[in-house]
Design an enzyme around this catalytic site. Structure first.
Site, PDB file in Angstrom:
ATOM      1  N   HIS A  40       0.783  -1.504   0.053  1.00 44.76           N
ATOM      2  CA  HIS A  40       0.009  -0.104   0.278  1.00 44.76           C
ATOM      3  C   HIS A  40       0.600   1.440   0.087  1.00 44.76           C
ATOM      4  O   HIS A  40       0.344   2.267  -0.333  1.00 44.76           O
ATOM      5  CB  HIS A  40      -0.820  -0.052   1.380  1.00 44.76           C
ATOM      6  CG  HIS A  40      -1.870  -0.662   1.730  1.00 44.76           C
ATOM      7  ND1 HIS A  40      -1.461  -1.880   2.414  1.00 44.76           N
ATOM      8  CD2 HIS A  40      -3.305  -1.329   0.720  1.00 44.76           C
ATOM      9  CE1 HIS A  40      -2.639  -2.763   1.874  1.00 44.76           C
ATOM     10  NE2 HIS A  40      -3.275  -2.621   1.235  1.00 44.76           N
ATOM     11  N   GLN A 155      -9.710  -7.383 -10.525  1.00 43.45           N
ATOM     12  CA  GLN A 155     -10.125  -5.888  -9.720  1.00 43.45           C
ATOM     13  C   GLN A 155      -9.461  -4.741 -10.700  1.00 43.45           C
ATOM     14  O   GLN A 155      -9.996  -4.039 -11.502  1.00 43.45           O
ATOM     15  CB  GLN A 155      -9.586  -5.809  -8.528  1.00 43.45           C
ATOM     16  CG  GLN A 155     -10.365  -4.605  -8.145  1.00 43.45           C
ATOM     17  CD  GLN A 155      -9.722  -4.207  -6.496  1.00 43.45           C
ATOM     18  OE1 GLN A 155     -10.524  -4.942  -5.678  1.00 43.45           O
ATOM     19  NE2 GLN A 155      -8.561  -3.829  -5.744  1.00 43.45           N
ATOM     20  N   LEU A 186       3.663  -9.513  -1.536  1.00 40.84           N
ATOM     21  CA  LEU A 186       2.251  -8.833  -0.224  1.00 40.84           C
ATOM     22  C   LEU A 186       1.276  -8.616   0.279  1.00 40.84           C
ATOM     23  O   LEU A 186       0.863  -8.580  -1.600  1.00 40.84           O
ATOM     24  CB  LEU A 186       3.075  -6.769   0.200  1.00 40.84           C
ATOM     25  CG  LEU A 186       4.677  -7.200   0.298  1.00 40.84           C
ATOM     26  CD1 LEU A 186       4.888  -5.851   0.925  1.00 40.84           C
ATOM     27  CD2 LEU A 186       5.092  -8.272   1.297  1.00 40.84           C
ATOM     28  N   SER A 188      -2.402  -8.526   2.699  1.00 45.65           N
ATOM     29  CA  SER A 188      -3.066  -8.323   4.117  1.00 45.65           C
ATOM     30  C   SER A 188      -2.826  -9.794   4.564  1.00 45.65           C
ATOM     31  O   SER A 188      -2.748  -9.746   5.746  1.00 45.65           O
ATOM     32  CB  SER A 188      -4.382  -8.074   3.904  1.00 45.65           C
ATOM     33  OG  SER A 188      -3.786  -6.764   3.563  1.00 45.65           O
ATOM     34  N   ARG A 189      -3.516 -11.137   3.545  1.00 48.87           N
ATOM     35  CA  ARG A 189      -3.558 -12.669   4.248  1.00 48.87           C
ATOM     36  C   ARG A 189      -2.535 -13.125   4.273  1.00 48.87           C
ATOM     37  O   ARG A 189      -2.275 -14.192   5.540  1.00 48.87           O
ATOM     38  CB  ARG A 189      -4.221 -12.759   3.087  1.00 48.87           C
ATOM     39  CG  ARG A 189      -5.138 -12.706   3.016  1.00 48.87           C
ATOM     40  CD  ARG A 189      -6.276 -13.129   1.792  1.00 48.87           C
ATOM     41  NE  ARG A 189      -8.168 -12.549   1.503  1.00 48.87           N
ATOM     42  CZ  ARG A 189      -8.116 -13.080   1.319  1.00 48.87           C
ATOM     43  NH1 ARG A 189      -8.209 -13.836   0.194  1.00 48.87           N
ATOM     44  NH2 ARG A 189      -9.995 -12.838   0.932  1.00 48.87           N
TER      45      ARG A 189
HETATM   46  O1  PAF Z   1      -8.132  -3.844  -3.298  1.00 53.29           O
HETATM   47  C1  PAF Z   1      -8.968  -3.819  -1.998  1.00 53.29           C
HETATM   48  O2  PAF Z   1      -8.223  -3.274  -1.361  1.00 53.29           O
HETATM   49  C2  PAF Z   1     -10.481  -3.411  -1.948  1.00 53.29           C
HETATM   50  O3  PAF Z   1     -11.230  -4.222  -3.068  1.00 53.29           O
HETATM   51  C3  PAF Z   1     -10.700  -1.801  -2.282  1.00 53.29           C
HETATM   52  C4  PAF Z   1     -10.612  -1.571  -4.019  1.00 53.29           C
HETATM   53  C5  PAF Z   1     -10.572  -1.080  -1.450  1.00 53.29           C
HETATM   54  C6  PAF Z   1     -12.780  -1.796  -2.534  1.00 53.29           C
HETATM   55  O4  PAF Z   1     -13.160  -1.817  -1.272  1.00 53.29           O
END
Ligand code: PAF
Length: 282
Positions: A40, A155, A186, A188-189
């Protein structure tokens, strides 16, 4: 460096953004579910080059979780997350009630056919939930540019297509995947992996690398190379390994030649991991 101002209402977020706009500043949004890691932080570093003001949204969006237990165990670490965001201007961290005052919205953005494949096949409705909340976040923050990771390739494809299809006035900036030294993407899981699962998890990126190296010999060779890398690792329970078109995100034909994205998803114990790599099939 200063820490971000945390805003938890839609009205408050609109007010701060409109004050920034009135001062002639451009806005970048990085949408997240929180539990922030170096991946992030690569987004917010890039965002600094793209706009004057950086906003990070932290919202564990219930409508994209298809298993209640996953939603419950998703880490909520707002204070620690805000600590990591030195230099970011605003964190938008609304409650579920703020975002969905009457429960999940009846109006939804649908992700179409691609939304039912790969990740969407094992999590029906997941991408409708993602696209709907992303549309809401884009409407609330109104950024010039929004960052999305290549790690979640499906996504990224669906968000980019939604923005084009609905003529949303925002540019989507893809951010490269950040990896551990052994190649593990990387996520979060990753924190849920046992030591043995963590060691096994590196085979996902190894399989993608093997596919990329064998790609010039065609799709069958690339598939065999990736499967070879995954075989012999009993802790990795493969869900799918697919080659898709970067343009349509549909599986490529057996005789396809050209650029493709290799997708992999696997369960390691109770933890589902995904990864992908761009390859050339020849
Ligand atoms: O990838 C993510 O962290 C989520 O799917 C997002 C884009 C923040 C939508 O909740």
């Amino acid at each position: 460096m200063t820490h971000p101002v945390v805003v938890d209402t839609i009205r408050g977020m609109r007010e701060v953004v409109s004050a920034q706009r009135a001062a002639g500043r451009t806005i970048a949004l990085t949408p997240t579910l929180g539990a922030l890691h170096e991946g992030h932080l690569a987004h917010v570093e890039r965002a600094a080059q793209l706009a004057d003001v950086r906003v990070v949204s932290i919202f564990v969006n219930p409508t994209q979780f298809t298993v209640a237990a996953d939603l419950e165990r998703y880490p909520r670490t707002l204070e620690a997350d805000v600590e990591k965001l030195a230099g970011v201007d605003f964190v938008f961290a609304p409650s579920v009630e703020e975002m969905y005052p009457s429960g999940p919205t009846e109006t939804k953005v649908t992700a179409g056919k691609v939304g039912t494949l790969y990740e969407g096949a094992s999590r029906p409705g997941h991408f409708d939930g993602v696209l709907t909340v992303v549309a809401k976040l884009l409407s609330i923050v109104g950024p010039d540019v929004a960052t999305f990771g290549r790690k979640d390739a499906q996504q990224l494809f669906l968000v980019t297509r939604m923005v084009a299809d609905l003529n949303l006035p925002v540019r989507i900036e893809p951010i490269d995947t950040v990896r551990e030294d052994d190649g593990l993407a990387l996520s979060s899981r990753n924190r849920f992996l046992s030591a043995a699962e963590r060691r096994a998890a590196r085979t996902l990126s190894a399989a993608l690398d093997a596919a990329a190296s064998a790609g010039d010999r065609g799709i069958d060779a690339a598939l065999a190379a990736a499967q070879g890398a995954l075989m012999g690792e009993p802790l990795v329970e493969l869900d799918y390994l697919k080659f898709v078109s970067p343009k349509t995100f549909m599986p490529v034909d057996d005789d396809y030649r050209g650029p493709a994205i290799a997708l992999v998803a696997a369960n390691l114990g109770a933890t589902r991991l995904i990864d992908n790599e761009r390859v050339h099939l020849g």
